[in-house]
Design a protein around this motif. Structure first.
Motif, mmCIF file in Angstrom:
data_model
loop_
_atom_site.group_PDB
_atom_site.id
_atom_site.type_symbol
_atom_site.label_atom_id
_atom_site.label_comp_id
_atom_site.label_asym_id
_atom_site.label_seq_id
_atom_site.Cartn_x
_atom_site.Cartn_y
_atom_site.Cartn_z
ATOM 1 N N PHE A 131 36.193 4.963 -110.359
ATOM 2 C CA PHE A 131 36.955 5.676 -109.762
ATOM 3 C C PHE A 131 36.476 6.914 -109.106
ATOM 4 N N SER A 132 37.154 7.426 -108.013
ATOM 5 C CA SER A 132 36.837 8.772 -107.420
ATOM 6 C C SER A 132 38.141 9.118 -106.873
ATOM 7 N N SER A 133 38.437 10.400 -106.277
ATOM 8 C CA SER A 133 39.257 10.916 -105.722
ATOM 9 C C SER A 133 39.121 10.741 -104.100
ATOM 10 N N CYS A 134 40.407 10.642 -103.537
ATOM 11 C CA CYS A 134 40.466 10.361 -102.047
ATOM 12 C C CYS A 134 41.519 11.143 -101.466
ATOM 13 N N ASP A 135 41.563 11.179 -100.256
ATOM 14 C CA ASP A 135 42.984 11.798 -99.491
ATOM 15 C C ASP A 135 44.145 10.665 -99.556
ATOM 16 N N ASP A 136 45.433 11.197 -99.372
ATOM 17 C CA ASP A 136 46.512 10.395 -99.486
ATOM 18 C C ASP A 136 46.518 9.220 -98.729
ATOM 19 N N SER A 138 43.813 7.768 -96.952
ATOM 20 C CA SER A 138 42.415 7.274 -96.889
ATOM 21 C C SER A 138 42.450 5.669 -96.514
ATOM 22 N N ALA A 139 41.544 5.244 -95.984
ATOM 23 C CA ALA A 139 41.225 3.769 -95.711
ATOM 24 C C ALA A 139 40.356 3.326 -97.023
ATOM 25 N N ALA A 148 46.838 3.757 -95.096
ATOM 26 C CA ALA A 148 46.207 3.988 -94.070
ATOM 27 C C ALA A 148 46.735 3.866 -92.603
ATOM 28 N N ASP A 149 47.391 2.568 -92.558
ATOM 29 C CA ASP A 149 47.807 2.345 -91.270
ATOM 30 C C ASP A 149 49.290 2.937 -90.827
ATOM 31 N N GLY A 150 49.097 3.557 -89.893
ATOM 32 C CA GLY A 150 50.605 4.227 -89.408
ATOM 33 C C GLY A 150 51.535 3.418 -89.345
ATOM 34 N N ASN A 151 51.184 2.247 -88.636
ATOM 35 C CA ASN A 151 52.337 1.089 -88.338
ATOM 36 C C ASN A 151 52.906 0.775 -89.723
ATOM 37 N N GLN A 164 45.770 -0.473 -102.400
ATOM 38 C CA GLN A 164 45.495 -0.892 -101.110
ATOM 39 C C GLN A 164 44.068 -1.608 -101.243
ATOM 40 N N LEU A 165 44.005 -2.766 -100.509
ATOM 41 C CA LEU A 165 42.725 -3.664 -100.603
ATOM 42 C C LEU A 165 42.030 -3.672 -99.135
ATOM 43 N N ASP A 166 41.052 -3.335 -98.891
ATOM 44 C CA ASP A 166 40.336 -3.404 -97.580
ATOM 45 C C ASP A 166 39.456 -4.571 -97.652
ATOM 46 N N GLY A 167 39.420 -5.319 -96.444
ATOM 47 C CA GLY A 167 38.674 -6.284 -96.166
ATOM 48 C C GLY A 167 37.116 -6.132 -95.996
ATOM 49 N N GLU A 168 36.430 -5.627 -97.186
ATOM 50 C CA GLU A 168 35.237 -5.140 -97.088
ATOM 51 C C GLU A 168 34.391 -6.287 -97.691
ATOM 52 N N ASP A 169 33.053 -6.378 -97.179
ATOM 53 C CA ASP A 169 32.148 -7.480 -97.727
ATOM 54 C C ASP A 169 32.005 -7.170 -99.166
ATOM 55 N N ALA A 170 31.889 -5.981 -99.825
ATOM 56 C CA ALA A 170 31.680 -5.824 -101.073
ATOM 57 C C ALA A 170 32.603 -6.688 -102.071
ATOM 58 N N VAL A 171 33.807 -6.856 -101.761
ATOM 59 C CA VAL A 171 34.691 -7.658 -102.449
ATOM 60 C C VAL A 171 35.032 -9.003 -101.629
ATOM 61 N N LYS A 172 34.297 -9.376 -100.704
ATOM 62 C CA LYS A 172 34.543 -10.666 -100.129
ATOM 63 C C LYS A 172 35.608 -11.016 -99.566
ATOM 64 N N MET A 173 36.901 -10.008 -99.526
ATOM 65 C CA MET A 173 38.191 -10.364 -98.732
ATOM 66 C C MET A 173 37.926 -10.155 -97.185
ATOM 67 N N GLN A 174 38.270 -11.057 -96.344
ATOM 68 C CA GLN A 174 38.055 -11.004 -95.054
ATOM 69 C C GLN A 174 39.535 -11.249 -94.499
ATOM 70 N N PHE A 175 40.262 -10.333 -94.444
ATOM 71 C CA PHE A 175 41.858 -10.227 -93.801
ATOM 72 C C PHE A 175 41.586 -10.314 -92.247
#
Length: 202
Positions: A131-136, A138-139, A148-151, A164-175
């Motif tokens: 865990f770490s802090s981030c902006d409200d 943040s992606a 993070a998505d304005g739409n 929020q889950l990003d499709g990053e390689d680190a977690v193997k999700m590819q949205f």
């Protein structure tokens, strides 16, 4: 997130097997194929030991004890065949599930292990959650804040990001279209722990 040599039983982690209380059922979704219906297990994404949130959740929006669990119909985004389909837009109700255990008991909690017909594990290798802090806005992967998505913010005004889950390689999700998965809640539902009143959106 990072690989860890330590045992992650009842710890905050990605993937692996969820550590559930005895009275909590593993979530499934009903699917129908060739005229027959059956229950299909959702993918365990992560669990969060809520004590880890205390230094970061200054407004006390989330519980500070117990365990939060996140499950979703994301097999196709992990590269596996799946009878469930969730493309961009809002997901069908029940295709993402949040569960909460009010207290953690190391003596009664048990790892719920899913295996195939050959007794081989069906889960991704577990990874420690950091865990770490981030902006409200943040992606990346985050709890709370706003999408993070304005739409998404426009389509769901006033709703908070539970996770929020990003499709990053680190977690193997590819949205699709380099998208991200937002699980949204009204602040009033979050306040009272109405975990069933969520909306999942890619």
């Amino acid at each position: 997130m990072r690989k860890s040599e330590r045992i992650l039983f009842c710890a905050s982690k990605w993937w692996g097997d969820p550590d559930l209380p005895e009275n909590m059922e593993y979530p499934t979704v009903e699917v129908t194929e060739e005229g027959e219906s059956y229950d299909y297990p959702l993918t365990f994404i992560c669990q969060i030991n809520c004590e880890d949130l205390i230094p970061y959740d200054k407004e006390n929006r989330l519980p500070h004890e117990g365990m939060l669990y996140f499950f979703g119909a994301i097999d196709e985004w992990l590269g596996y065949e799946s009878p469930t389909e969730n493309s961009t837009g809002e997901w069908t109700k029940g295709h993402f599930v949040v569960k909460y255990a009010k207290a953690i008991n190391f003596e009664t909690f048990k790892s719920c292990i899913l295996v195939d017909d050959d007794d081989q594990s069906l889960t991704e290798p577990e990874m420690e959650m950091v865990f770490s802090s981030c902006d409200d806005d943040s992606a990346g992967h985050k709890l709370l804040g706003i999408p993070a998505d304005g739409n998404v913010r426009t389509d769901y005004p006033g709703m908070l990001t539970l996770i929020q889950l990003d499709g990053e390689d680190a977690v193997k999700m590819q949205f699709p279209n380099q998208g991200r998965l937002n699980v949204l809640m009204k602040e009033s539902d979050l306040k009272f722990g109405n975990w069933k009143r969520i909306k999942a959106f890619i």
